[in-house]
Design a protein around this motif. Structure first.
Motif, PDB file in Angstrom:
ATOM      1  N   THR A 199       0.858  -1.191   0.000  1.00  0.00           N
ATOM      2  CA  THR A 199       0.000   0.000   0.000  1.00  0.00           C
ATOM      3  C   THR A 199       0.890   1.235   0.000  1.00  0.00           C
ATOM      4  O   THR A 199       2.103   1.128   0.044  1.00  0.00           O
ATOM      5  CB  THR A 199      -0.909   0.015   1.238  1.00  0.00           C
ATOM      6  OG1 THR A 199      -0.067  -0.004   2.395  1.00  0.00           O
ATOM      7  CG2 THR A 199      -1.837  -1.194   1.259  1.00  0.00           C
ATOM      8  N   GLY A 200       0.296   2.428  -0.021  1.00  0.00           N
ATOM      9  CA  GLY A 200       1.094   3.655  -0.051  1.00  0.00           C
ATOM     10  C   GLY A 200       1.593   3.934  -1.453  1.00  0.00           C
ATOM     11  O   GLY A 200       1.054   3.424  -2.440  1.00  0.00           O
ATOM     12  N   ALA A 201       2.633   4.745  -1.532  1.00  0.00           N
ATOM     13  CA  ALA A 201       3.201   5.085  -2.841  1.00  0.00           C
ATOM     14  C   ALA A 201       4.210   4.024  -3.234  1.00  0.00           C
ATOM     15  O   ALA A 201       5.049   3.640  -2.424  1.00  0.00           O
ATOM     16  CB  ALA A 201       3.869   6.457  -2.780  1.00  0.00           C
TER      17      ALA A 201
ATOM     18  N   THR B 122       3.791  10.712 -11.726  1.00  0.00           N
ATOM     19  CA  THR B 122       2.917   9.986 -10.802  1.00  0.00           C
ATOM     20  C   THR B 122       1.666   9.480 -11.516  1.00  0.00           C
ATOM     21  O   THR B 122       1.026  10.231 -12.257  1.00  0.00           O
ATOM     22  CB  THR B 122       2.509  10.918  -9.634  1.00  0.00           C
ATOM     23  OG1 THR B 122       3.694  11.326  -8.978  1.00  0.00           O
ATOM     24  CG2 THR B 122       1.601  10.202  -8.656  1.00  0.00           C
TER      25      THR B 122
ATOM     26  N   LEU C  12      -1.895   8.099 -10.513  1.00  0.00           N
ATOM     27  CA  LEU C  12      -2.740   7.999  -9.316  1.00  0.00           C
ATOM     28  C   LEU C  12      -3.722   6.843  -9.405  1.00  0.00           C
ATOM     29  O   LEU C  12      -4.177   6.483 -10.490  1.00  0.00           O
ATOM     30  CB  LEU C  12      -3.517   9.309  -9.130  1.00  0.00           C
ATOM     31  CG  LEU C  12      -2.680  10.476  -8.588  1.00  0.00           C
ATOM     32  CD1 LEU C  12      -3.471  11.772  -8.690  1.00  0.00           C
ATOM     33  CD2 LEU C  12      -2.254  10.220  -7.154  1.00  0.00           C
ATOM     34  N   SER C  13      -4.024   6.277  -8.256  1.00  0.00           N
ATOM     35  CA  SER C  13      -4.985   5.170  -8.077  1.00  0.00           C
ATOM     36  C   SER C  13      -5.056   4.213  -9.263  1.00  0.00           C
ATOM     37  O   SER C  13      -6.092   4.078  -9.898  1.00  0.00           O
ATOM     38  CB  SER C  13      -6.385   5.713  -7.740  1.00  0.00           C
ATOM     39  OG  SER C  13      -6.800   6.653  -8.686  1.00  0.00           O
TER      40      SER C  13
ATOM     41  N   LYS D 242      -2.427  -2.616  -5.053  1.00  0.00           N
ATOM     42  CA  LYS D 242      -2.834  -2.055  -3.750  1.00  0.00           C
ATOM     43  C   LYS D 242      -2.361  -0.621  -3.563  1.00  0.00           C
ATOM     44  O   LYS D 242      -2.915   0.135  -2.767  1.00  0.00           O
ATOM     45  CB  LYS D 242      -2.230  -2.916  -2.634  1.00  0.00           C
ATOM     46  CG  LYS D 242      -2.971  -4.211  -2.372  1.00  0.00           C
ATOM     47  CD  LYS D 242      -2.486  -4.778  -1.039  1.00  0.00           C
ATOM     48  CE  LYS D 242      -2.825  -6.247  -0.924  1.00  0.00           C
ATOM     49  NZ  LYS D 242      -1.929  -6.934   0.004  1.00  0.00           N
ATOM     50  N   ALA D 243      -1.290  -0.263  -4.271  1.00  0.00           N
ATOM     51  CA  ALA D 243      -0.689   1.052  -4.062  1.00  0.00           C
ATOM     52  C   ALA D 243      -1.656   2.179  -4.402  1.00  0.00           C
ATOM     53  O   ALA D 243      -2.480   2.056  -5.312  1.00  0.00           O
ATOM     54  CB  ALA D 243       0.576   1.184  -4.911  1.00  0.00           C
ATOM     55  N   SER D 244      -1.546   3.271  -3.642  1.00  0.00           N
ATOM     56  CA  SER D 244      -2.397   4.432  -3.893  1.00  0.00           C
ATOM     57  C   SER D 244      -1.915   5.193  -5.119  1.00  0.00           C
ATOM     58  O   SER D 244      -2.667   5.931  -5.741  1.00  0.00           O
ATOM     59  CB  SER D 244      -2.340   5.372  -2.693  1.00  0.00           C
ATOM     60  OG  SER D 244      -0.992   5.800  -2.521  1.00  0.00           O
ATOM     61  N   ARG D 245      -0.659   5.052  -5.414  1.00  0.00           N
ATOM     62  CA  ARG D 245      -0.086   5.727  -6.575  1.00  0.00           C
ATOM     63  C   ARG D 245       1.200   5.013  -6.978  1.00  0.00           C
ATOM     64  O   ARG D 245       1.851   4.382  -6.150  1.00  0.00           O
ATOM     65  CB  ARG D 245       0.216   7.199  -6.263  1.00  0.00           C
ATOM     66  CG  ARG D 245       1.304   7.388  -5.223  1.00  0.00           C
ATOM     67  CD  ARG D 245       1.554   8.866  -4.926  1.00  0.00           C
ATOM     68  NE  ARG D 245       0.406   9.469  -4.255  1.00  0.00           N
ATOM     69  CZ  ARG D 245       0.093  10.770  -4.345  1.00  0.00           C
ATOM     70  NH1 ARG D 245       0.827  11.594  -5.063  1.00  0.00           N
ATOM     71  NH2 ARG D 245      -0.943  11.238  -3.704  1.00  0.00           N
TER      72      ARG D 245
ATOM     73  N   SER E  10       1.566  14.878  -1.009  1.00  0.00           N
ATOM     74  CA  SER E  10       0.637  13.744  -1.012  1.00  0.00           C
ATOM     75  C   SER E  10       0.209  13.393   0.407  1.00  0.00           C
ATOM     76  O   SER E  10       0.825  13.815   1.374  1.00  0.00           O
ATOM     77  CB  SER E  10       1.298  12.523  -1.671  1.00  0.00           C
ATOM     78  OG  SER E  10       1.827  11.662  -0.688  1.00  0.00           O
TER      79      SER E  10
ATOM     80  N   ASP F 193       0.065  10.243   1.372  1.00  0.00           N
ATOM     81  CA  ASP F 193       0.587   8.908   1.651  1.00  0.00           C
ATOM     82  C   ASP F 193       1.609   8.941   2.786  1.00  0.00           C
ATOM     83  O   ASP F 193       2.587   9.665   2.716  1.00  0.00           O
ATOM     84  CB  ASP F 193       1.275   8.338   0.402  1.00  0.00           C
ATOM     85  CG  ASP F 193       0.265   7.766  -0.580  1.00  0.00           C
ATOM     86  OD1 ASP F 193      -0.686   7.111  -0.121  1.00  0.00           O
ATOM     87  OD2 ASP F 193       0.441   7.988  -1.795  1.00  0.00           O
TER      88      ASP F 193
END
Ligand code: BES
Ligand code: MN
Ligand code: ZN
Length: 498
Positions: free
Chosen positions: A13-15, A59, A61-62, A67-70, A101, A103
């Motif tokens: 998860t996260g960046a 970057t 995004l989503s 799972k990563a946010s970015r 961000s 994150d």
């Protein structure tokens, strides 16, 4: 910033940060992510100008299916040019890119596209170091800042197949970063908080790391005959201090004579009676930058248990105008016995260093002595903001310093010394005067210092006036205090004196 190392994994998860080489070649991790996201990376690159240039970022995004946010694509430039300094720049670029961000964590897959000059573990460790160095922030006096305006990023995980070796390589680097942060804190503090007595107290905190700290007050300095340092201090209500910090890390009976580091610690420089103009005078809170570097360096050496005998000496004074202040034309007698006619009270750093250097040599008999000082505006005229000025009486020491500077991205440029310059500081009534005119102003300042170097001591002087404070963000230095010199001198010690 919390730093950790792990094996590569894309299910975080996260960046999630992956590398792209110059020209747009995806690293193995980026390639796999592109597949997992149905080609989102390729499409994002096609619709942007991101081509993998060093420290450029893009970057996404989503992204779907991860799972990563970015996903942050990080340009490495040419793999062959990806050395330690360049790798640190990647960590710095990632922290900067995530600055706004939400994150709290960044996960960086440090797998290069092709072979680099660095081993995988060193690549990962240097990326981590760069991330930490760039994350520094001096915000203790921002009492009303909303949490939304503060950086959210708290943790960086660098992933590499050789994570155990990366963790080991990062160990001492993290300690050096702590020294860098201490220096940045010290130069960022205002002069109503950091003055000679309070800065000496900061030096004392190093005792918990095993550093032996000795603090001289003005009575002791007067007894030793330090008329030059005391002459600068006499205009201020803040009492001067001279501090020695000693780290004896060398194996017994080996390399007993220490390396000495001497710092100019003018906690505020108004210029004294030769007072400075008001514009930008607030910058002179960081006129203790040389001392700040020496203190942070001693902290770094002690924290990483460097196998060296090193001593740091800082001369701490405030330069103020008052009815007690020294006047232009005053003659002071230094601890060495040499006399100086004070033509300009704003040329005070050399007066402080003259006694601090002499005392350090008498007391510690160093084999080499390196002083650091925000000594002259003239060095900024000569070199701008991208090199510190290096002066030395010893070519081998100069070469070692230049090499160490290159290795850590703190470049030095050697300047000349010589009898023709020395003539400029002759006085009609004393052994020397404290200024030699505008021409070659940094060189004549160094000539004065050289008069306080004892026979047989290898000496170098770093004029750091142009590099101590950054007015804009640099790859691993957010704007503000840089701590230029801490990493350089740590490297000098590691490569030559351990
Ligand atoms: N601390 C200053 C030098 C300085 C200037 C540091 C700008 C950082 C930024 C030093 O004490 C000083 O005032 N030097 C004078 C010397 C001159 C009077 C011969 C200078 O550079 O103008
Ligand atoms: Mn000055
Ligand atoms: Zn100064």
């Amino acid at each position: 910033m919390r730093i950790s190392f792990a094996k590569p994994a894309l299910d975080r998860t996260g960046a999630l940060c992956v590398f792209v080489a110059e020209g747009g070649a995806l690293s193995p991790a980026a390639e796999r992510l592109d597949k997992a996201t149905g080609g989102a990376i390729g499409r994002a690159m096609a619709s942007s100008r991101f081509k993998g240039a060093h420290a450029a970022t893009l970057t996404v995004l989503s992204p779907a299916s991860v799972k990563a946010s970015r996903i942050v694509l990080v340009g490495t430039g040419k793999p062959a040019a990806l050395d330690a300094v360049a790798a640190q720049g990647l960590g710095g670029a990632i922290v900067a890119a995530l600055g706004a961000s939400a994150d709290p964590s960044a996960n960086i897959v440090a797998d290069a596209v092709r072979d680099t000059p660095l081993k995988a573990a060193d690549l990962a460790a240097n990326v981590a170091l760069g991330a930490v160095l760039r994350s520094y922030r001096f915000d203790k006096y921002r009492t009303r800042e909303k949490s939304d305006d503060k950086p959210a990023l708290k943790a960086v995980t660098v992933m590499t197949r050789d994570d155990a070796a990366a963790r080991a390589a990062y160990g001492p680097m993290g300690k050096v970063a702590e020294g860098v942060f201490m220096t940045r804190d010290l130069v960022s503090e205002p002069a109503n908080v950091i003055f000679p007595v309070s800065l000496a107290a900061k030096c004392r905190t190093l005792t918990k790391l095993g550093v032996k700290v000795q603090v001289l007050d003005e009575k002791q300095m007067a007894k030793l005959g330090m008329g030059s340092l005391l002459g600068v201090a006499q205009g201020s209500a803040q009492k001067p201090r001279l501090v020695a910090m000693r780290w004896d890390g060398a194996p017994k009976a080996k390399n007993r004579r220490p390396v000495a580091f001497i710092g100019k610690g003018v906690t505020f420089d108004t210029g004294g009676i030769s007072i400075k103009p008001a514009a930008n005078m607030e910058d002179m809170k960081w006129d203790m930058g040389g001392a700040g570097v020496v203190i942070g360096l001693m902290r770094a050496l002690a924290a990483r248990k460097a196998k060296v005998n090193a001593v740091g000496v800082v001369g701490l004074v405030e330069n103020m105008p008052s009815s007690n202040a020294q006047r232009p034309g005053d003659v002071v007698t230094t601890m060495s016995g040499q006399t100086i006619e004070v033509i300009n009270t704003d040329a005070e750093g050399r007066l402080v260093l003259a006694d601090a250097m002499w005392w350090a040599q008498e007391r510690f008999k160093p084999k080499a002595m390196i002083d650091l000082a925000t000594l002259t505006g003239a060095i900024i005229i000569a070199l701008g903001y991208h090199h510190a000025g290096l002066f030395a009486n010893d070519d081998a020491l100069a070469d070692r310093l230049i090499a160490a500077g290159k290795a850590v991205g703190e470049p030095l440029w050697r300047m000349p010394l010589g009898p023709d310059y020395d003539r400029q500081v002759r006085s009609d009534i004393a052994d020397m005067k404290n200024v030699g005119g505008r021409d070659g102003g940094s060189i004549t300042a160094a000539q004065i210092l050289q008069r306080f170097v004892q026979d047989g001591v290898a000496w170098a002087h770093l004029d750091i006036a142009g590099v101590t404070w950054a007015t804009r963000d640099l790859p691993v230095v957010p704007k503000g205090g840089t701590a230029f010199g801490v990493r350089l001198l740590d490297r000098l010690v590691a490569d030559n004196y351990e």
